[in-house]
Design a protein around this motif. Structure first.
Motif, mmCIF file in Angstrom:
data_model
loop_
_atom_site.group_PDB
_atom_site.id
_atom_site.type_symbol
_atom_site.label_atom_id
_atom_site.label_comp_id
_atom_site.label_asym_id
_atom_site.label_seq_id
_atom_site.Cartn_x
_atom_site.Cartn_y
_atom_site.Cartn_z
ATOM 1 N N ILE A 45 0.833 -1.154 -0.065
ATOM 2 C CA ILE A 45 -0.108 0.173 -0.035
ATOM 3 C C ILE A 45 0.908 1.323 0.078
ATOM 4 C CG2 ILE A 45 -1.735 1.180 1.257
ATOM 5 C CD1 ILE A 45 -2.773 -1.610 2.404
ATOM 6 N N ALA A 46 2.002 1.350 0.800
ATOM 7 C CA ALA A 46 2.783 2.289 0.969
ATOM 8 C C ALA A 46 3.452 2.757 -0.663
ATOM 9 C CB ALA A 46 4.015 2.292 1.928
ATOM 10 N N THR A 47 3.928 1.629 -1.229
ATOM 11 C CA THR A 47 4.638 2.031 -2.457
ATOM 12 C C THR A 47 3.524 2.302 -3.393
ATOM 13 O OG1 THR A 47 4.669 -0.512 -2.992
ATOM 14 C CG2 THR A 47 6.512 0.336 -1.940
ATOM 15 N N ALA A 48 2.320 1.875 -3.478
ATOM 16 C CA ALA A 48 1.294 2.514 -4.390
ATOM 17 C C ALA A 48 0.958 3.807 -3.824
ATOM 18 C CB ALA A 48 0.260 1.659 -4.455
ATOM 19 N N LEU A 49 0.916 4.059 -2.783
ATOM 20 C CA LEU A 49 0.568 5.506 -2.484
ATOM 21 C C LEU A 49 1.823 6.383 -2.976
ATOM 22 C CD1 LEU A 49 -1.824 6.741 -0.999
ATOM 23 C CD2 LEU A 49 -0.403 6.872 1.050
ATOM 24 N N ILE A 50 3.066 6.042 -2.798
ATOM 25 C CA ILE A 50 3.908 6.745 -3.325
ATOM 26 C C ILE A 50 3.882 7.111 -4.678
ATOM 27 C CG2 ILE A 50 6.572 6.606 -3.524
ATOM 28 C CD1 ILE A 50 6.930 5.280 -0.787
ATOM 29 N N ASP A 51 3.714 5.846 -5.342
ATOM 30 C CA ASP A 51 3.546 6.371 -6.973
ATOM 31 C C ASP A 51 2.374 7.337 -7.459
ATOM 32 O OD1 ASP A 51 5.382 4.299 -7.548
ATOM 33 O OD2 ASP A 51 3.795 2.758 -7.609
ATOM 34 N N HIS A 52 1.422 7.078 -6.664
ATOM 35 C CA HIS A 52 0.236 8.177 -6.741
ATOM 36 C C HIS A 52 0.690 9.486 -6.113
ATOM 37 C CE1 HIS A 52 -2.694 6.078 -8.708
ATOM 38 N NE2 HIS A 52 -2.671 4.876 -7.769
ATOM 39 N N ALA A 53 1.151 9.617 -5.171
ATOM 40 C CA ALA A 53 1.741 10.935 -4.543
ATOM 41 C C ALA A 53 2.739 11.722 -5.853
ATOM 42 C CB ALA A 53 2.322 10.894 -3.264
#
Length: 131
Positions: A45-53
């Motif tokens: 979840i954290a890495t997917a959130l980084i991508d979107h951020a």
């Protein structure tokens, strides 16, 4: 730090697949609320959130810090700050605890503390002030 319930997101699963659709909305809400950091329940979840951020123009960690849980291979590719889980200790400890509970039938809850250190990498830091 006070808990802001509007910033606690209940996620349908931990795979990160839901972020393809909902990620931009979550990032937008975090930006509107002036969030500077997020703690995710897993590294995926954290890495997917980084991508979107980053797609939203945020710089990690200058604008936004992210922490995951697990220290899985993907977290290392992102240099993600994460809480390292003691998987082997969890398995062995769980077995030992279950055996003890079956054998002694305790009437109070049994607790065990595991060492799960924070691995501070490059997705966390002090927010940079805008000039």
């Amino acid at each position: 730090i006070s808990v802001q319930k509007q910033l606690i997101f209940r996620l349908p699963d931990s795979s990160g697949q839901w972020l393809k659709k909902e990620g931009p909305e979550i990032i937008d809400q975090l930006i509107r609320e002036n969030c500077t950091a997020v703690f995710c329940s897993g590294d995926t979840i954290a890495t997917a959130l980084i991508d979107h951020a980053e797609k939203s123009g945020l710089k990690i960690p200058e604008d936004f810090s992210v922490v995951g849980v697990g220290d899985y291979w993907k977290s290392r590719n992102y240099d993600l700050s994460t809480v390292q889980l003691a998987d082997s200790e969890l398995g062995h400890g769980g077995f030992d605890l279950l055996t003890e509970i079956i054998r002694t039938k305790p009437e109070i809850p049994v607790h065990r503390k595991l060492n799960c250190p924070l691995l501070q990498r490059n997705t966390t830091g002090q927010k940079k002030e805008k000039k």
